[in-house]
Write an enzyme that holds these catalytic residues in place. Structure first.
Site, short mmCIF file in Angstrom:
data_model
loop_
_atom_site.label_atom_id
_atom_site.label_comp_id
_atom_site.label_asym_id
_atom_site.label_seq_id
_atom_site.Cartn_x
_atom_site.Cartn_y
_atom_site.Cartn_z
CB SER A 176 -28.40 -25.51 26.84
OG SER A 176 -29.04 -24.27 27.06
CG HIS A 204 -28.01 -29.84 26.43
ND1 HIS A 204 -27.16 -29.70 25.37
CD2 HIS A 204 -28.89 -28.81 26.35
CE1 HIS A 204 -27.49 -28.62 24.69
NE2 HIS A 204 -28.54 -28.07 25.26
CE LYS A 236 -29.36 -29.22 21.43
NZ LYS A 236 -30.38 -28.42 22.09
C1 LIG Z 1 -31.21 -27.35 21.59
C2 LIG Z 1 -32.29 -27.16 22.59
C3 LIG Z 1 -33.61 -27.06 22.20
C4 LIG Z 1 -34.00 -26.94 20.76
O1 LIG Z 1 -33.95 -28.17 20.13
P1 LIG Z 1 -33.84 -28.21 18.53
O2 LIG Z 1 -34.27 -29.57 18.18
O3 LIG Z 1 -32.42 -27.90 18.22
O4 LIG Z 1 -34.77 -27.16 18.02
C5 LIG Z 1 -34.57 -27.03 23.18
N1 LIG Z 1 -34.24 -27.05 24.48
C6 LIG Z 1 -32.97 -27.09 24.89
C7 LIG Z 1 -32.66 -27.12 26.35
C8 LIG Z 1 -31.95 -27.15 23.96
O5 LIG Z 1 -30.70 -27.17 24.35
#
Ligand SMILES: *Cc1c(COP(=O)(O)O)cnc(C)c1O
Length: 390
Positions: A176, A204, A236
């Site tokens: 990330s 991602h 995302k």
């Molecule tokens: C953003 C993210 C999460 C958390 O997801 P949310 O739905 O925002 O709680 C988990 N793992 C990774 C790799 C992330 O980038």
């Protein structure tokens, strides 16, 4: 003694204080902070769907039909037909037997890792894995072995030691804060060789990578026999909210029975599931979004090379510009802000000390002219340009 104020002051002095700003979206890539408009390069809305009219319409329709709150957990009265439809659609898209929905990615990772391993077991994780995966391991009480980023030799040395209990290899699909893709085929081979299960968190990669947006595992051609657990987040690239795990039926059923962060929490609103269904149609059908993103990335990389920006090697819409020192990263971010451009400074402990950076991300709604504006603004900030090119 509770020296909270002192601790806060120390953080502030070290350039590590986090600040929250209220930002009103103007369009898919612009926000208003109450005083002026900023062109942002820091959201994870990679496909530009968060404000899409079709998602809005689906969300509103479903809210009008079934209300806003779900009222209870999935096991009580919170589970709706549209949740069923979303789980089936995700499973078909990702070619996994079954899908279990979670309210967020953070909760998914905590609950899944905790449900799979316990005190006698081992969890192997990349050092740069997301905080939620590391926290899941801590919650489970399993022994956590972290390997240096992408270091398959270190992982193999660690796996080759005899241990009792279960073994689970856990990795981000796309990291990330660095944007690079995990060596997924090597990880899957090591998992097979040493009898470990494997979980990939593709927060991602989903929607961004792969022929139909199926993510880093689709791109690497790894099916559920090789990687049983695929976690995806919906906040995302899908532009909505929530998360899920996809995999073979018995794995998912085990998690349905055991994942406490799914059992003991309110089910996400049905309207979100309805909007996400529309998002998946768009992610699979509107391939121009992925192609356009790749063009933006290439344009940024070429311009950054000319300016001597220190980019980390990343093939994804996450394009980090290394700065080093946390205070300098913050200053660079503020200098961009004064030029009407928003890019967040990422500082320790989110990234290792000395590797503070500007985390630039692109959306399919950015125009090439937006990338040029970003590059022009960065050209004006001397600390962003490496010594060799200055
Ligand atoms: C953003 C993210 C999460 C958390 O997801 P949310 O739905 O925002 O709680 C988990 N793992 C990774 C790799 C992330 O980038």
């Amino acid at each position: 003694m509770w020296n909270l104020a002192e601790g806060l002051a120390e953080r502030r002095a070290a350039g590590l204080e986090r600040r929250v700003r209220a930002l009103q979206p103007v369009d898919g890539v612009r926000v208003h902070d109450g005083r002026r408009e900023l062109l942002q390069f820091c959201s994870n809305d990679y496909m530009g769907l968060a404000a899409d009219q079709r998602l809005r319409a689906a969300f509103v329709d479903e809210a009008m039909r079934s209300g806003v709150g779900s009222g209870a957990s999935h096991f009580v009265t919170g589970h709706r037909p549209v949740h069923e439809a979303l789980a089936s659609r995700l499973a078909a898209w990702l070619q996994r037997d079954q899908v279990l929905l979670f309210s967020s990615g953070y909760l998914a990772n905590l609950g899944i890792v905790d449900a799979l391993v316990g005190r006698r077991d081992q969890v192997y994780q990349d050092r740069l894995n997301h905080a939620s995966l590391l926290d899941g391991a801590r919650l489970s009480g399993a022994r956590l072995k972290r390997y240096a980023h992408g270091d398959m030799e270190q992982l193999e040395r660690s796996l080759s030691r005899d241990v009792e209990g279960r073994r689970l290899i856990v990795s981000d699909g796309v990291f990330s804060m660095d944007g690079d893709i995990a060596p997924l085929s090597e990880l899957a081979s090591l998992a097979a060789r040493y009898g470990a299960a494997m979980l990939v968190d593709d927060a991602h990669g989903l929607g961004v990578l792969g022929e139909t947006g199926g993510g880093s595992l689709q791109q690497a051609g790894l099916d559920q026999d090789r990687v049983p657990l695929l976690v995806g987040t919906l906040g995302k690239a899908a532009g909505t909210f929530g998360a899920f795990v996809a995999g073979p039926a018995v794995w998912v059923e085990h998690l349905r029975q055991q994942a406490r962060t799914q059992i003991y929490t309110t089910a996400p609103p049905a309207a979100l599931a309805a909007a996400t269904l529309v998002a998946i149609d768009i992610l699979t059908e509107e391939t121009w979004r992925r192609h356009h993103l790749q063009a933006l990335i290439a344009r940024f990389q070429a311009g950054a090379a000319q300016l001597g920006l220190r980019l980390l090697p990343s093939p994804t819409p996450i394009q980090p510009v290394l700065v080093g020192d946390a205070g300098t990263a913050l200053e660079a971010s503020e200098a961009l802000d004064r030029r009407g451009i928003m890019v967040s400074a990422i500082r320790p402990p989110t990234v290792p000390a000395g590797s503070a950076r500007l985390r630039v991300t692109f959306s399919a709604l950015h125009k090439e002219a937006d990338v040029d504006r970003l590059l022009e603004a960065m050209a004006d900030i001397p600390v962003l340009r490496s010594a060799e090119s200055a």
